[in-house]
Design an enzyme around this catalytic site. Structure first.
Site, PDB file in Angstrom:
ATOM      1  N   GLU A 186       0.924  -1.894  -5.717  1.00 38.16           N
ATOM      2  CA  GLU A 186       1.923  -2.919  -5.409  1.00 38.16           C
ATOM      3  C   GLU A 186       1.545  -3.871  -4.284  1.00 38.16           C
ATOM      4  OE1 GLU A 186       5.872  -1.372  -4.919  1.00 38.16           O
ATOM      5  OE2 GLU A 186       5.880  -0.397  -6.871  1.00 38.16           O
ATOM      6  N   GLU A 227       4.716   3.840 -12.237  1.00 36.78           N
ATOM      7  CA  GLU A 227       5.873   4.341 -11.492  1.00 36.78           C
ATOM      8  C   GLU A 227       7.142   3.915 -12.211  1.00 36.78           C
ATOM      9  OE1 GLU A 227       6.300   3.413  -7.313  1.00 36.78           O
ATOM     10  OE2 GLU A 227       4.168   3.771  -6.949  1.00 36.78           O
TER      11      GLU A 227
HETATM   12  C1  FCB Z   1       7.620   1.736  -4.937  1.00 36.42           C
HETATM   13  C2  FCB Z   1       6.493   2.333  -4.105  1.00 36.42           C
HETATM   14  C3  FCB Z   1       6.597   3.823  -3.931  1.00 36.42           C
HETATM   15  C4  FCB Z   1       8.034   4.274  -3.726  1.00 36.42           C
HETATM   16  C5  FCB Z   1       8.936   3.694  -4.774  1.00 36.42           C
HETATM   17  C6  FCB Z   1      10.371   4.125  -4.679  1.00 36.42           C
HETATM   18  O1  FCB Z   1       7.743   0.393  -4.630  1.00 36.42           O
HETATM   19  O2  FCB Z   1       5.241   2.051  -4.693  1.00 36.42           O
HETATM   20  O3  FCB Z   1       5.738   4.200  -2.902  1.00 36.42           O
HETATM   21  O4  FCB Z   1       8.443   3.977  -2.449  1.00 36.42           O
HETATM   22  O5  FCB Z   1       8.879   2.290  -4.726  1.00 36.42           O
END
Ligand code: FCB
Length: 465
Positions: free
Chosen positions: A184, A372
């Site tokens: 990210e 994620e």
């Molecule tokens: C994302 C991050 C991760 C975590 C989630 C909830 O943006 O990559 O580390 O904090 O959110």
């Protein structure tokens, strides 16, 4: 009185209980994700250097109740327990990150063998449990020594990242075949150097921020090349980016067209430039005199070919067609828009359908993983010792239904990593927001699988909803 159909038929199940029409493709990869600073603790052990998150979290007023990742889940020591949880769930893959300051305590210069040794032991234990390591090289814990010299505002940091990536790949390429450069960029640049709410807590001018974005994507490109050159022939390389999740306001051709335009423009300084080698016209125009300064050679590096693209998805941004220069407009959400425990985490399941589809259609991405997806919930341990996170199960069911829809239409998503295996240190929110499917008592480090963990194990076993 039973009618024509029994209950199983009514809910669409076959006699064996398998959800025939809601399964994922064969071999679909089910995993979970964590990040070094959020779970490891042991910040002063085995020669680890200081990262910007150590500095930031220890600065009064920066994080929820001044909480830090000093101990977190103590996974640096307790990782065998974590791996046992993964095995019990039937996970096929584990996404984790390597802490740069464990490998190069000062960012560059002399490497720390103990850091390499730790991750080798960790990966060997994963492999022993039948879980494939998916390694991210940078999940926000920049060595403080590099920040002191300008951090991501400096080209030298991008070069140092390339060297760290190449060195680590050369040392661990036999136990890690799946690599992600960064996690990210859009978060660590915009929140860390723009809004100042994440480490290093800066609020740069528009031009300086654009330049920092540029050095981040350039660092990614250098790292792809360095991993390719050092990790061995089996290496597969990508990154994990939180795409701006444009979705059409509703299913109408003009709004779908608008979502495509929005996807390309909103992701212009990250995903779009990484996959096209060009800054979108609309982006350069909006930046005007504050556009990043770059060379043709740097643009080539940024677009170095990768093997897959990881996409992190939590929320959705509905857009509609508009008669303006961009051809779309983002609609302001009403205050009643539902969200999970984190106020930013509005619920938008359709993002798991539209984002991979739009990424494939607009940027030509051929292989994707959802690196994620997950949510925070106000989890409590019930009197019987269980955690009934029915809201998380609702969230996951809704999102995974949309992912299944995408996969069944042939959108090339090959796997899904749930964030997160464990409750952990949620950056500026400290320990106040729980994202795990395993409850962690941060006083005792006791781990308790929640209802959602049983939900996930069941889904993995069935390879379907
Ligand atoms: C994302 C991050 C991760 C975590 C989630 C909830 O943006 O990559 O580390 O904090 O959110």
């Amino acid at each position: 009185m039973p009618g024509k159909f029994g209950v199983a038929e009514m809910v669409g199940e076959t006699a064996e209980g398998a959800a025939s029409d809601r399964s994922f493709s064969q071999g679909f990869l089910w995993g979970s994700a964590t990040a070094a600073y959020q779970v490891e603790g042991a910040v002063k052990e085995d020669g680890r250097g200081v990262s910007i998150w150590d500095t930031f979290s220890h600065t009064p007023g920066k994080t929820f109740q001044g909480e830090t990742g000093d101990v977190a889940d103590d996974s640096y020591h307790l990782y065998p327990k974590d791996i046992a949880l993964m095995k019990a769930l039937g996970l096929k893959a584990c996404r984790f990150s390597i802490a740069w300051p464990r490998i190069f305590p000062e960012g560059t210069g002399k490497p720390n063998q103990k850091g390499i040794d730790h991750y080798r032991k960790f990966c060997e234990a994963l492999l022993e449990a039948g879980v494939t390591p998916y390694c991210t090289l940078y999940h926000w814990d920049l060595p403080q020594a590099l920040e002191d010299k300008g951090g991501w505002q400096s080209k030298a940091t991008a070069q140092a990242f390339g060297e760290y990536a190449g060195y680590t790949a050369s040392k661990l390429g036999d136990v890690i075949h799946q690599w992600m450069t960064m996690n990210e960029m859009a978060s660590f640049i915009e929140l860390g150097y723009g809004a100042g709410v994440h480490a290093p807590g800066l609020k740069l001018s528009k031009q300086k921020l654009a330049q920092a974005r540029h050095w981040a994507v350039y660092g990614h490109g250098l790292a792809v090349q360095a991993i390719r050159a050092n990790a061995g022939r089996e290496a597969r390389i990508g990154s994990a980016e939180n795409a701006a999740s444009a979705i059409p306001a509703f299913n109408a051709p003009e709004h779908i067209e608008a979502a495509k335009k929005a996807f390309v423009l909103m992701n212009a300084p990250y995903l779009t430039v990484m996959h096209t080698g060009r800054y979108a016209e609309g982006y350069l125009k909006k930046q005007g005199a504050d556009a990043p300064v770059f060379t043709a050679e740097e643009m080539k590096v940024i677009a170095t070919p990768t093997d897959f693209q990881g996409i992190n998805i939590y929320t959705a941004t509905p857009v509609r067609a508009a008669a303006n220069e961009d051809g779309f407009e983002v609609m302001k959400a009403p205050s009643s828009y539902p969200h999970m425990a984190s106020p930013w985490l509005s619920i938008g399941p359709e993002a798991l359908y539209w984002v991979p589809k739009l990424a494939a259609e607009t940027l030509g991405i051929k292989e994707m993983y959802i690196t994620e997806n997950g949510c925070s919930s106000d989890d409590v341990v019930a009197e019987d010792g269980e955690v009934y996170d029915t809201d998380r199960v609702m969230y996951l069911t809704a999102y995974l239904t949309q992912l299944q829809r995408a996969v069944s239409e042939g959108v090339p998503v090959k796997g899904y990593f749930l964030w997160s295996l464990l409750d952990n240190y949620e950056w500026a929110d400290g320990y106040s927001k729980r994202f795990g499917i395993t409850y962690v008592d941060f006083k005792t480090q006791k781990r308790t699988p929640k209802l959602s963990s049983k939900f996930y194990g069941n889904l993995i076993a069935r390879n379907g909803l």
